[in-house]
Write a protein that holds these residues in place. Sequence first.
Motif, PDB file in Angstrom:
ATOM      1  N   GLU A  23      75.326  12.538   3.849  1.00 17.20           N
ATOM      2  CA  GLU A  23      74.609  12.929   2.941  1.00 17.20           C
ATOM      3  C   GLU A  23      74.776  14.399   3.309  1.00 17.20           C
ATOM      4  OE1 GLU A  23      71.526  11.028   1.377  1.00 17.20           O
ATOM      5  OE2 GLU A  23      72.597   9.058   1.098  1.00 17.20           O
ATOM      6  N   ALA A  24      74.267  15.088   4.259  1.00 17.59           N
ATOM      7  CA  ALA A  24      73.748  16.351   4.814  1.00 17.59           C
ATOM      8  C   ALA A  24      75.198  17.087   4.860  1.00 17.59           C
ATOM      9  CB  ALA A  24      72.859  16.300   5.800  1.00 17.59           C
ATOM     10  N   LEU A  25      76.167  16.570   5.567  1.00 21.13           N
ATOM     11  CA  LEU A  25      77.416  17.061   5.754  1.00 21.13           C
ATOM     12  C   LEU A  25      78.250  16.857   4.959  1.00 21.13           C
ATOM     13  CD1 LEU A  25      77.583  15.742   9.455  1.00 21.13           C
ATOM     14  CD2 LEU A  25      77.240  18.054   9.009  1.00 21.13           C
ATOM     15  N   GLY A  26      78.254  15.763   3.896  1.00 23.16           N
ATOM     16  CA  GLY A  26      79.236  15.840   2.696  1.00 23.16           C
ATOM     17  C   GLY A  26      79.018  17.064   1.812  1.00 23.16           C
ATOM     18  N   GLN A  27      77.966  17.764   1.703  1.00 23.86           N
ATOM     19  CA  GLN A  27      77.814  18.619   0.876  1.00 23.86           C
ATOM     20  C   GLN A  27      78.773  19.966   1.256  1.00 23.86           C
ATOM     21  OE1 GLN A  27      73.642  19.548   0.953  1.00 23.86           O
ATOM     22  NE2 GLN A  27      73.089  17.468   0.097  1.00 23.86           N
ATOM     23  N   LYS A  28      79.048  19.792   2.504  1.00 25.26           N
ATOM     24  CA  LYS A  28      79.849  21.034   3.146  1.00 25.26           C
ATOM     25  C   LYS A  28      81.382  20.584   3.404  1.00 25.26           C
ATOM     26  CE  LYS A  28      75.720  22.603   4.904  1.00 25.26           C
ATOM     27  NZ  LYS A  28      75.033  22.760   6.336  1.00 25.26           N
ATOM     28  N   ASP A  29      81.480  19.229   3.913  1.00 21.36           N
ATOM     29  CA  ASP A  29      82.695  18.977   4.412  1.00 21.36           C
ATOM     30  C   ASP A  29      82.985  17.621   3.878  1.00 21.36           C
ATOM     31  OD1 ASP A  29      83.187  20.957   6.579  1.00 21.36           O
ATOM     32  OD2 ASP A  29      81.287  20.487   6.881  1.00 21.36           O
ATOM     33  N   GLN A  30      84.266  17.144   4.452  1.00 21.24           N
ATOM     34  CA  GLN A  30      84.760  15.791   4.170  1.00 21.24           C
ATOM     35  C   GLN A  30      84.350  14.766   5.322  1.00 21.24           C
ATOM     36  OE1 GLN A  30      89.023  15.445   3.899  1.00 21.24           O
ATOM     37  NE2 GLN A  30      89.048  13.107   3.537  1.00 21.24           N
ATOM     38  N   VAL A  31      83.204  13.866   4.617  1.00 20.48           N
ATOM     39  CA  VAL A  31      82.822  12.909   5.545  1.00 20.48           C
ATOM     40  C   VAL A  31      83.135  11.561   5.342  1.00 20.48           C
ATOM     41  CG1 VAL A  31      80.566  12.068   6.575  1.00 20.48           C
ATOM     42  CG2 VAL A  31      80.838  14.363   5.670  1.00 20.48           C
ATOM     43  N   GLU A  32      83.704  10.937   6.375  1.00 24.53           N
ATOM     44  CA  GLU A  32      83.721   9.218   6.263  1.00 24.53           C
ATOM     45  C   GLU A  32      82.787   8.703   7.231  1.00 24.53           C
ATOM     46  OE1 GLU A  32      87.357   5.880   6.903  1.00 24.53           O
ATOM     47  OE2 GLU A  32      87.896   8.156   7.048  1.00 24.53           O
ATOM     48  N   LEU A  33      81.788   7.745   6.894  1.00 26.34           N
ATOM     49  CA  LEU A  33      81.131   6.933   7.661  1.00 26.34           C
ATOM     50  C   LEU A  33      81.312   5.470   7.536  1.00 26.34           C
ATOM     51  CD1 LEU A  33      77.782   7.632   7.990  1.00 26.34           C
ATOM     52  CD2 LEU A  33      77.354   6.075   5.988  1.00 26.34           C
ATOM     53  N   GLN A  34      81.345   4.882   8.603  1.00 24.96           N
ATOM     54  CA  GLN A  34      81.717   3.857   8.924  1.00 24.96           C
ATOM     55  C   GLN A  34      80.865   2.905   9.889  1.00 24.96           C
ATOM     56  OE1 GLN A  34      86.114   3.075   8.705  1.00 24.96           O
ATOM     57  NE2 GLN A  34      85.965   1.426   7.450  1.00 24.96           N
ATOM     58  N   ARG A  35      80.715   1.421   9.596  1.00 28.59           N
ATOM     59  CA  ARG A  35      80.168   0.851  10.573  1.00 28.59           C
ATOM     60  C   ARG A  35      81.039   0.472  11.598  1.00 28.59           C
ATOM     61  NH1 ARG A  35      75.650  -2.734  10.723  1.00 28.59           N
ATOM     62  NH2 ARG A  35      75.223  -2.182   8.414  1.00 28.59           N
ATOM     63  N   VAL A  36      80.927   0.223  12.778  1.00 28.27           N
ATOM     64  CA  VAL A  36      81.740   0.306  13.754  1.00 28.27           C
ATOM     65  C   VAL A  36      82.829  -1.009  13.855  1.00 28.27           C
ATOM     66  CG1 VAL A  36      80.325  -1.034  15.535  1.00 28.27           C
ATOM     67  CG2 VAL A  36      82.079   0.467  16.500  1.00 28.27           C
ATOM     68  N   ALA A  37      82.339  -2.211  13.384  1.00 32.54           N
ATOM     69  CA  ALA A  37      83.073  -3.298  13.272  1.00 32.54           C
ATOM     70  C   ALA A  37      84.114  -3.063  12.236  1.00 32.54           C
ATOM     71  CB  ALA A  37      82.127  -4.631  12.733  1.00 32.54           C
ATOM     72  N   ASP A  38      84.019  -2.134  11.359  1.00 31.97           N
ATOM     73  CA  ASP A  38      85.242  -1.979  10.297  1.00 31.97           C
ATOM     74  C   ASP A  38      85.978  -0.643  10.648  1.00 31.97           C
ATOM     75  OD1 ASP A  38      83.822  -3.671   8.696  1.00 31.97           O
ATOM     76  OD2 ASP A  38      82.560  -2.522   7.672  1.00 31.97           O
TER      77      ASP A  38
END
Length: 156
Positions: A23-38
Amino acid sequence: MKIFIVFDSFFGNTEKVARAMGEALGQKDQVELQRVADVQPSQLKDFDLLIVGSPTRAFSPSPGIKQFISKIPKSSLEGRRVAAFDTRIAPEDVNNGFLSFMMRLFGYAAKPIANKLHKKGGTLVSPPEGFIVKESEGPLREGELERAAEWAGKFV
């Protein structure tokens, strides 16, 4: 900048930390967040910063994070920025002298993650960081989500 945050979480605490960073980084950049199993191997080809986080389990990263890192081809992180974090219980919060000693001796998950990412060619943007949970299942210590957002914000 494209940022990829990969995490594992057993009780939700590490996921909360990863999401606060996202959330903090997404305000400035393109962020992808993912659980390791996925995570799919192809996702590792297109990012500027990789942040990997794990709960500390038996003084080391989770099995899923270990497996994920082991499958990253050698030198494939060359020229890429990387960072590592974990969730952990602080030694002063453990009411067991022997366990506190073992924690200080063997450490936590973030350092081995950072070392392995570096061996794969990544450039560490920060020393590994730990975020404190009050007990093995949580909750997070007050202020840790804000601290996680601040820590990740240093990378952009």
